[in-house]
Design an enzyme around this catalytic site. Sequence first.
Site, PDB file in Angstrom:
ATOM      1  N   SER A  13       0.802  -1.229   0.000  1.00  0.00           N
ATOM      2  CA  SER A  13       0.000   0.000   0.000  1.00  0.00           C
ATOM      3  C   SER A  13       0.836   1.280   0.000  1.00  0.00           C
ATOM      4  O   SER A  13       1.817   1.402   0.735  1.00  0.00           O
ATOM      5  CB  SER A  13      -0.925   0.010   1.218  1.00  0.00           C
ATOM      6  OG  SER A  13      -1.681   1.201   1.249  1.00  0.00           O
ATOM      7  N   THR A  52     -10.072  -1.779   1.752  1.00  0.00           N
ATOM      8  CA  THR A  52      -9.645  -2.319   0.469  1.00  0.00           C
ATOM      9  C   THR A  52      -9.978  -3.809   0.393  1.00  0.00           C
ATOM     10  O   THR A  52     -10.559  -4.374   1.335  1.00  0.00           O
ATOM     11  CB  THR A  52      -8.145  -2.072   0.227  1.00  0.00           C
ATOM     12  OG1 THR A  52      -7.816  -2.405  -1.118  1.00  0.00           O
ATOM     13  CG2 THR A  52      -7.281  -2.885   1.174  1.00  0.00           C
ATOM     14  N   LYS A  56     -14.660  -4.670   0.885  1.00  0.00           N
ATOM     15  CA  LYS A  56     -15.508  -3.533   0.506  1.00  0.00           C
ATOM     16  C   LYS A  56     -17.001  -3.855   0.581  1.00  0.00           C
ATOM     17  O   LYS A  56     -17.830  -2.945   0.667  1.00  0.00           O
ATOM     18  CB  LYS A  56     -15.144  -3.053  -0.898  1.00  0.00           C
ATOM     19  CG  LYS A  56     -13.748  -2.458  -0.982  1.00  0.00           C
ATOM     20  CD  LYS A  56     -13.417  -1.948  -2.367  1.00  0.00           C
ATOM     21  CE  LYS A  56     -11.997  -1.401  -2.422  1.00  0.00           C
ATOM     22  NZ  LYS A  56     -11.659  -0.821  -3.742  1.00  0.00           N
ATOM     23  N   GLY A 116     -13.385  -9.123 -13.609  1.00  0.00           N
ATOM     24  CA  GLY A 116     -13.570  -9.251 -12.169  1.00  0.00           C
ATOM     25  C   GLY A 116     -15.009  -9.010 -11.759  1.00  0.00           C
ATOM     26  O   GLY A 116     -15.780  -8.346 -12.472  1.00  0.00           O
ATOM     27  N   GLY A 118     -15.715  -8.467  -8.105  1.00  0.00           N
ATOM     28  CA  GLY A 118     -15.693  -8.016  -6.716  1.00  0.00           C
ATOM     29  C   GLY A 118     -16.275  -6.625  -6.549  1.00  0.00           C
ATOM     30  O   GLY A 118     -16.897  -6.066  -7.462  1.00  0.00           O
ATOM     31  N   GLY A 119     -16.046  -6.052  -5.355  1.00  0.00           N
ATOM     32  CA  GLY A 119     -16.608  -4.738  -5.059  1.00  0.00           C
ATOM     33  C   GLY A 119     -16.155  -3.663  -6.016  1.00  0.00           C
ATOM     34  O   GLY A 119     -16.936  -2.792  -6.413  1.00  0.00           O
ATOM     35  N   TYR A 196      -2.228  -0.457  -8.832  1.00  0.00           N
ATOM     36  CA  TYR A 196      -1.279   0.660  -8.829  1.00  0.00           C
ATOM     37  C   TYR A 196       0.141   0.242  -8.456  1.00  0.00           C
ATOM     38  O   TYR A 196       1.072   1.022  -8.592  1.00  0.00           O
ATOM     39  CB  TYR A 196      -1.755   1.766  -7.878  1.00  0.00           C
ATOM     40  CG  TYR A 196      -1.861   1.337  -6.434  1.00  0.00           C
ATOM     41  CD1 TYR A 196      -0.756   1.375  -5.590  1.00  0.00           C
ATOM     42  CD2 TYR A 196      -3.078   0.894  -5.913  1.00  0.00           C
ATOM     43  CE1 TYR A 196      -0.855   0.971  -4.267  1.00  0.00           C
ATOM     44  CE2 TYR A 196      -3.180   0.491  -4.592  1.00  0.00           C
ATOM     45  CZ  TYR A 196      -2.078   0.530  -3.778  1.00  0.00           C
ATOM     46  OH  TYR A 196      -2.164   0.122  -2.472  1.00  0.00           O
ATOM     47  N   GLY A 217      -3.604   2.339 -11.848  1.00  0.00           N
ATOM     48  CA  GLY A 217      -4.481   2.782 -10.782  1.00  0.00           C
ATOM     49  C   GLY A 217      -3.960   3.838  -9.823  1.00  0.00           C
ATOM     50  O   GLY A 217      -4.673   4.216  -8.899  1.00  0.00           O
TER      51      GLY A 217
END
Length: 417
Positions: A13, A52, A56, A116, A118-119, A196, A217
């Site tokens: 992160s 994250t 989420k 994908g 996911g959230g 990212y 990202g």
Amino acid sequence: MQYGLIGEHLPHSFSPEIHRRIGDYPYELKELSPQEVGAFLQRREFKGINVTIPYKQTVIPYLDEIDEAAKAIGAVNTVVNRGGKLCGYNTDFGGLKALIERTGVSVAGKKALIFGTGGTSNTASAVLGALGAKTVLKASTSGKQGAVSYREALTAHADAEILVNTTPCGMFPKLDGMAADPADFPGAKAVIDVVYNPLRTDLLQRAASLGIPCRGGLYMLVTQAILAAEHFFDTKIPAEKAESIYRQILTSKENIVLIGMPASGKTTVGTLLSKSLSRPFFDSDLLAAEKAGRSIPEIFRTDGEAAFRALETEVLADCAGKTGAVIATGGGAVLNPENIRYLKKNGRVYFLDRPVEALIPTADRPTASSREAIFRRYEERYPLYHQSCDKKIDASGSAEEVLEAVKEDFFHENFSA
């Protein structure tokens, strides 16, 4: 903790560094197992947090209020504790919208495909819809949850024009791989990857090689963090701050990679760059020798060049995950395209172009131990150095002059519009 980020695995992160640049408040990383998330939220011992993957959607049942936009998306990435009441928001929406708009490609009227389910894929679907996409589809390995399978995406939806990756494919520490090959979508107009770290995933590198506008990202991460801070402190932050912080983070995280002929000054210039910019320095030849426990001439002599090249690729793959470093490569690193793919994940590659007449042969360089050998290597590799680099630097002058040329380009590139 007062402010911070919760998730399952967070060593990659950049969020604490971003929030330090937004304002003067503490921001921590807190890794939680799936079993710990509920208890953490119920204790309410925080003022504001970001959320994250993979939580989420997990956090939603524990919230007292959910912003209408976040509710519609079905994913929350920001939670604010207001006097014991937990309020949820989705700032990923604004971050991803800004990222897509940054490509300069209009989504309106186009067919979009999201990798994908996911959230974050829900957020991507909402953003693409808001930007006027004609059709928005999701693709996954299983093809469940209303998504098409990857096989179906390739056969029935190869006409997709906007590709968005919301999977962790290619994300640190597993840097290899991509959800799909942009080449399989001949009508692609833009490729977006929410990952990212690394700065340039395999997906982005592939898109760039095909001439497709693409973005990673990092800008999304910065923008959503600013929007989250606005919720934390109930304030408005100037829009231009996102651009400033993005440039600062990009510059601090991107590696400076030096390629070029043996004796072109890579180690000397790399050492000077390391000192001048207070960055760690890594020499791939030294790392290879250290890993093998033998000198490079000895590896060549006992195992042959092929064995050394395989070792070199292992070392450069390890270097791919480094950030904010200076990396000097061996003269033959460009012989394997995989090496350059690894180096470009987090690096800007500079070719130090020193005139062949100025290259001095030495006995400790197995492929450049004589004048004749140097000329042969120069003819073989010169086109590869050109193909591999982001910028060629005239290395005919002093090491200090080369140092300044690299620095000038690096900062100009990262801070120009």
